[in-house]
Design an enzyme around this catalytic site. Structure first.
Site, PDB file in Angstrom:
ATOM      1  N   LYS A  75       0.826  -1.221   0.000  1.00 15.80           N
ATOM      2  CA  LYS A  75       0.000   0.000   0.000  1.00 15.80           C
ATOM      3  C   LYS A  75       0.856   1.267   0.000  1.00 15.80           C
ATOM      4  O   LYS A  75       0.673   2.150  -0.827  1.00 15.80           O
ATOM      5  CB  LYS A  75      -0.907   0.049   1.246  1.00 15.80           C
ATOM      6  CG  LYS A  75      -1.906  -1.093   1.341  1.00 15.80           C
ATOM      7  CD  LYS A  75      -2.840  -0.911   2.526  1.00 15.80           C
ATOM      8  CE  LYS A  75      -2.173  -0.986   3.873  1.00 15.80           C
ATOM      9  NZ  LYS A  75      -1.901  -2.335   4.360  1.00 15.80           N
TER      10      LYS A  75
ATOM     11  N   ARG B  12      10.670  -3.766  12.052  1.00 17.77           N
ATOM     12  CA  ARG B  12       9.708  -2.805  12.625  1.00 17.77           C
ATOM     13  C   ARG B  12       9.055  -3.430  13.869  1.00 17.77           C
ATOM     14  O   ARG B  12       8.813  -4.632  13.884  1.00 17.77           O
ATOM     15  CB  ARG B  12       8.640  -2.475  11.565  1.00 17.77           C
ATOM     16  CG  ARG B  12       7.875  -1.215  11.881  1.00 17.77           C
ATOM     17  CD  ARG B  12       7.018  -0.789  10.717  1.00 17.77           C
ATOM     18  NE  ARG B  12       5.672  -1.333  10.783  1.00 17.77           N
ATOM     19  CZ  ARG B  12       4.672  -0.929  10.002  1.00 17.77           C
ATOM     20  NH1 ARG B  12       4.872  -0.007   9.094  1.00 17.77           N
ATOM     21  NH2 ARG B  12       3.488  -1.449  10.110  1.00 17.77           N
TER      22      ARG B  12
ATOM     23  N   ARG C 277     -10.123   0.613   7.653  1.00 13.32           N
ATOM     24  CA  ARG C 277      -9.859  -0.791   8.002  1.00 13.32           C
ATOM     25  C   ARG C 277     -11.018  -1.448   8.718  1.00 13.32           C
ATOM     26  O   ARG C 277     -10.921  -2.593   9.141  1.00 13.32           O
ATOM     27  CB  ARG C 277      -8.635  -0.876   8.901  1.00 13.32           C
ATOM     28  CG  ARG C 277      -7.411  -0.455   8.172  1.00 13.32           C
ATOM     29  CD  ARG C 277      -6.180  -0.765   8.940  1.00 13.32           C
ATOM     30  NE  ARG C 277      -5.116   0.041   8.411  1.00 13.32           N
ATOM     31  CZ  ARG C 277      -3.863  -0.340   8.354  1.00 13.32           C
ATOM     32  NH1 ARG C 277      -3.509  -1.500   8.813  1.00 13.32           N
ATOM     33  NH2 ARG C 277      -2.970   0.463   7.845  1.00 13.32           N
TER      34      ARG C 277
ATOM     35  N   ARG D  67      -2.330  -8.864  13.278  1.00 15.90           N
ATOM     36  CA  ARG D  67      -2.711  -7.940  12.191  1.00 15.90           C
ATOM     37  C   ARG D  67      -3.488  -8.683  11.101  1.00 15.90           C
ATOM     38  O   ARG D  67      -4.452  -8.156  10.552  1.00 15.90           O
ATOM     39  CB  ARG D  67      -1.467  -7.261  11.617  1.00 15.90           C
ATOM     40  CG  ARG D  67      -0.986  -6.111  12.509  1.00 15.90           C
ATOM     41  CD  ARG D  67       0.483  -5.875  12.369  1.00 15.90           C
ATOM     42  NE  ARG D  67       0.871  -5.249  11.133  1.00 15.90           N
ATOM     43  CZ  ARG D  67       2.116  -5.278  10.646  1.00 15.90           C
ATOM     44  NH1 ARG D  67       3.061  -5.914  11.303  1.00 15.90           N
ATOM     45  NH2 ARG D  67       2.410  -4.654   9.544  1.00 15.90           N
TER      46      ARG D  67
ATOM     47  N   ARG E 111      10.504  -8.307   5.793  1.00 17.75           N
ATOM     48  CA  ARG E 111      10.814  -6.921   5.417  1.00 17.75           C
ATOM     49  C   ARG E 111      11.572  -6.225   6.551  1.00 17.75           C
ATOM     50  O   ARG E 111      11.534  -6.651   7.699  1.00 17.75           O
ATOM     51  CB  ARG E 111       9.543  -6.156   5.042  1.00 17.75           C
ATOM     52  CG  ARG E 111       8.749  -5.643   6.204  1.00 17.75           C
ATOM     53  CD  ARG E 111       7.625  -4.757   5.731  1.00 17.75           C
ATOM     54  NE  ARG E 111       6.797  -4.354   6.840  1.00 17.75           N
ATOM     55  CZ  ARG E 111       5.673  -3.687   6.716  1.00 17.75           C
ATOM     56  NH1 ARG E 111       5.223  -3.358   5.532  1.00 17.75           N
ATOM     57  NH2 ARG E 111       4.979  -3.351   7.774  1.00 17.75           N
TER      58      ARG E 111
HETATM   59  P1  ADP Z   1       0.266  -2.307   7.924  1.00 21.64           P
HETATM   60  O1  ADP Z   1      -0.751  -1.905   6.927  1.00 21.64           O
HETATM   61  O2  ADP Z   1       1.403  -3.037   7.293  1.00 21.64           O
HETATM   62  O3  ADP Z   1      -0.312  -3.064   9.093  1.00 21.64           O
HETATM   63  P2  ADP Z   1       0.558   0.471   8.844  1.00 21.64           P
HETATM   64  O4  ADP Z   1       1.821   1.190   9.072  1.00 21.64           O
HETATM   65  O5  ADP Z   1      -0.343   1.002   7.771  1.00 21.64           O
HETATM   66  O6  ADP Z   1       0.980  -1.020   8.543  1.00 21.64           O
HETATM   67  O7  ADP Z   1      -0.284   0.406  10.204  1.00 21.64           O
HETATM   68  C1  ADP Z   1       0.337  -0.007  11.402  1.00 21.64           C
HETATM   69  C2  ADP Z   1      -0.685  -0.161  12.529  1.00 21.64           C
HETATM   70  O8  ADP Z   1      -1.365   1.082  12.762  1.00 21.64           O
HETATM   71  C3  ADP Z   1      -1.808  -1.161  12.320  1.00 21.64           C
HETATM   72  O9  ADP Z   1      -1.410  -2.489  12.623  1.00 21.64           O
HETATM   73  C4  ADP Z   1      -2.849  -0.642  13.318  1.00 21.64           C
HETATM   74  O10 ADP Z   1      -2.512  -0.966  14.638  1.00 21.64           O
HETATM   75  C5  ADP Z   1      -2.717   0.864  13.183  1.00 21.64           C
HETATM   76  N1  ADP Z   1      -3.619   1.429  12.149  1.00 21.64           N
HETATM   77  C6  ADP Z   1      -3.225   2.023  10.989  1.00 21.64           C
HETATM   78  N2  ADP Z   1      -4.282   2.453  10.289  1.00 21.64           N
HETATM   79  C7  ADP Z   1      -5.381   2.147  11.020  1.00 21.64           C
HETATM   80  C8  ADP Z   1      -6.773   2.311  10.831  1.00 21.64           C
HETATM   81  N3  ADP Z   1      -7.282   2.900   9.752  1.00 21.64           N
HETATM   82  N4  ADP Z   1      -7.619   1.855  11.797  1.00 21.64           N
HETATM   83  C9  ADP Z   1      -7.150   1.284  12.886  1.00 21.64           C
HETATM   84  N5  ADP Z   1      -5.851   1.075  13.132  1.00 21.64           N
HETATM   85  C10 ADP Z   1      -4.961   1.493  12.223  1.00 21.64           C
END
Ligand code: ADP
Length: 219
Positions: free
Chosen positions: A17, A167, A95, A178, A135
């Site tokens: 993404k 990370r 999400r 996740r 990664r």
């Molecule tokens: P990834 O998509 O690989 O999980 P991100 O960096 O986009 O990584 O998001 C990391 C974390 O941030 C998610 O696992 C979640 O805990 C939180 N998060 C990000 N975006 C949202 C969202 N729209 N709603 C709820 N939690 C979110």
């Protein structure tokens, strides 16, 4: 005046993404707004919410829609101060069904609802798991180094030569969480867009260039 383009990007963790969102932002001169980056910046404030976000996100749990939507609205408000923007790439904002509904409300409120594209990067659970376990991230500048193609050979960050680390939420237990959140919460939100015939599905299990080409074809 042309309608500003808003691209909502959805996909399992590790589906590319962020990589594609940044390419799209560059190509069309759009503003990049990533939920993960904004939440990680919010962690640094160090208040109650900041501390709680570190715990939640470290465990791979979704952040409550209330907190996420509040941050999203603040970001959108900031762009309203500009005389004109070409549009937005929203990376990872919706999400849950609740977030998808609230994001639609927010986009209408800010008058960006006329040209919204929802793109899903489709990759299997197995592929997602493999990419996340392998990664790496630059300790210095935060850049994510995906486990694909030429990137696999990198020993240092290709942007700033910083040290590459894992990370905090790319540990096995958090990855599993996740992926579970994705199945239980995000798939219903994808079905929300699907029912409204707004979903554009892209095969995310291709090279970065080919995924990008496929997006350009459907936009
Ligand atoms: P990834 O998509 O690989 O999980 P991100 O960096 O986009 O990584 O998001 C990391 C974390 O941030 C998610 O696992 C979640 O805990 C939180 N998060 C990000 N975006 C949202 C969202 N729209 N709603 C709820 N939690 C979110």
């Amino acid at each position: 005046m042309e309608k500003p383009l808003v691209i909502i990007i959805i996909g399992p963790p590790g589906s590319g993404k962020g990589t594609q969102a940044k390419l799209l932002a560059e190509k069309f001169g759009l503003e990049y707004v990533g939920s993960g980056d904004i939440l990680r910046a919010r962690q640094k404030v160090g208040d109650f919410t900041g501390r709680k976000l570190i715990k939640f996100m470290g465990r791979g749990e979704l952040v409550p829609s209330l907190i996420v939507t509040d941050l999203a609205a603040n970001e959108l408000e900031k762009f309203k101060k500009r005389p004109r923007i070409n549009g937005l790439v929203l990376d990872g904002w919706t999400r849950t069904i609740m977030e998808a509904i609230l994001m639609d409300e927010a986009l209408s409120w800010y008058e960006w609802q006329k040209n919204v594209k929802v793109i899903l990067f489709d990759i299997s659970r197995k592929e997602s798991f493999n990419r996340l376990t392998r990664r790496r991230q630059c300790k210095k500048c935060g850049k994510l180094i995906p486990w694909i193609g030429e990137f696999k050979k990198l020993k240092k960050c290709d942007k700033c030569s910083g040290e590459l680390i894992t990370r905090p939420d790319d540990k096995i237990e958090s990855i599993k969480k996740r992926l579970e959140e994705y199945k239980n919460e995000t798939i219903p939100s994808i079905n929300y867009y699907k029912k409204q015939r707004r979903l554009i599905k892209i095969n995310g299990e291709q090279s970065i260039e080919n995924v990008f080409k496929d997006i350009l074809k459907v936009l």
